[in-house]
Motif scaffolding. Structure first.
Motif, short mmCIF file in Angstrom:
data_model
loop_
_atom_site.label_atom_id
_atom_site.label_comp_id
_atom_site.label_asym_id
_atom_site.label_seq_id
_atom_site.Cartn_x
_atom_site.Cartn_y
_atom_site.Cartn_z
N LYS A 150 0.83 -1.21 0.00
CA LYS A 150 0.00 0.00 0.00
C LYS A 150 0.86 1.26 0.00
N THR A 151 2.02 1.17 0.61
CA THR A 151 2.92 2.33 0.68
C THR A 151 3.69 2.55 -0.61
N GLU A 152 3.60 1.61 -1.55
CA GLU A 152 4.37 1.71 -2.79
C GLU A 152 3.46 1.86 -4.02
N MET A 153 2.21 2.16 -3.79
CA MET A 153 1.29 2.31 -4.92
C MET A 153 1.67 3.50 -5.79
N GLU A 154 1.43 3.33 -7.08
CA GLU A 154 1.68 4.39 -8.05
C GLU A 154 0.42 4.68 -8.84
N THR A 155 0.38 5.85 -9.45
CA THR A 155 -0.77 6.22 -10.27
C THR A 155 -1.01 5.16 -11.34
N GLY A 156 -2.23 4.66 -11.42
CA GLY A 156 -2.58 3.64 -12.41
C GLY A 156 -2.67 2.25 -11.83
N ASP A 157 -2.14 2.04 -10.62
CA ASP A 157 -2.28 0.73 -9.97
C ASP A 157 -3.76 0.47 -9.64
N LEU A 158 -4.09 -0.80 -9.45
CA LEU A 158 -5.47 -1.17 -9.11
C LEU A 158 -5.59 -1.40 -7.61
N VAL A 159 -6.74 -1.04 -7.06
CA VAL A 159 -7.00 -1.27 -5.64
C VAL A 159 -8.24 -2.15 -5.52
N PHE A 160 -8.16 -3.15 -4.64
CA PHE A 160 -9.21 -4.15 -4.50
C PHE A 160 -9.79 -4.12 -3.08
N PHE A 161 -11.07 -4.48 -3.01
CA PHE A 161 -11.78 -4.42 -1.73
C PHE A 161 -12.55 -5.72 -1.48
N ARG A 162 -12.66 -6.08 -0.19
CA ARG A 162 -13.50 -7.20 0.21
C ARG A 162 -14.10 -6.88 1.58
N ARG A 163 -15.15 -7.57 1.94
CA ARG A 163 -15.89 -7.25 3.18
C ARG A 163 -15.44 -8.11 4.37
N GLY A 164 -14.17 -8.25 4.55
CA GLY A 164 -13.68 -9.00 5.70
C GLY A 164 -12.81 -10.17 5.30
N PRO A 165 -12.04 -10.69 6.26
CA PRO A 165 -11.15 -11.83 6.00
C PRO A 165 -11.90 -13.03 5.44
N GLY A 166 -11.33 -13.63 4.41
CA GLY A 166 -11.94 -14.80 3.82
C GLY A 166 -13.06 -14.51 2.85
#
Length: 211
Positions: A150-166
């Motif tokens: 997360k600290t090395e993200m650059e413009t154009g990278d993709l970010v993904f989301f989920r609603r909790g572990p598993g």
């Protein structure tokens, strides 16, 4: 007869005096206009570099990178319109393209500016900007990337989301700058949000760079 001659002579004299009076003023105005035209671009450039609302660091960045006046205007505009602290090295086509999509309504299964879901938005942007065809769902799209911190993200990278572990990945967006990303949200359509807002901070899963 003599009276008509005198009147004609007076009229001719008046016209001549009028011409002699107006001509220098006209010439001076033209010269002044030409001077303004020649210097206005330089004056505007100096004003932009010293008075842009993003601060002197942007002006210095522009000078250090030897950008053209047109480029500096471009980055200043998108820095302000997208609310980002740009470094003047970001992909110009990406910034311009995602900006055009802001406000596009959300539509499940859509991938056009008439309506799009999150993965439809991302695949459309990547195809247009990079000529890359990504998988159509956010879950399968995760297989197209190399994970980055997360600290090395650059413009154009993709970010993904989920609603909790598993839980499965349910959402994807494109990282911009300053902790901000652009995506197509179920409520609101294409917009810019912060990864540090409570909802997205809680559901953030991973960042990835397209291989």
């Amino acid at each position: 007869m003599m009276k008509n001659y005198v009147l004609s002579a007076l009229a001719l004299g008046a016209a001549l005096l009028s011409f002699l009076y107006d001509a220098p003023a006209s010439i001076a105005a033209t010269a002044s206009s030409e001077t303004v035209d020649l210097t206005s671009a330089e004056m505007l450039e100096e004003w932009v570099l010293t008075n842009n609302s993003s601060g002197n660091n942007l002006a210095e960045a522009a000078k250090e990178k030897s950008l053209t006046f047109k480029d500096s205007l471009f980055y200043n505009y998108y820095s302000q319109s997208l609310g980002l602290q740009l470094e003047y090295t970001e992909d110009k086509e990406l910034l311009e393209t995602v900006s055009d999509w802001i406000g596009t309504p959300y539509r499940s299964g859509g991938s056009s500016q008439r309506g799009t879901d999150c993965s439809g938005f991302v695949t459309s942007i990547y195809k247009k900007v990079y000529g890359i065809t990504l998988s159509r769902s956010s879950r399968s799209m995760f297989q197209d990337v190399d994970r980055v911190a997360k600290t090395e993200m650059e413009t154009g990278d993709l970010v993904f989301f989920r609603r909790g572990p598993g839980q499965p990945i349910y959402h994807v967006g494109i990282y911009l700058k300053d902790g901000k990303f652009i995506h197509s949200a179920t409520h609101g359509g294409v917009m810019i949000n912060s990864l540090y807002s409570p909802y997205y901070k809680r559901n953030f899963y991973a960042a990835g760079r397209v291989i």
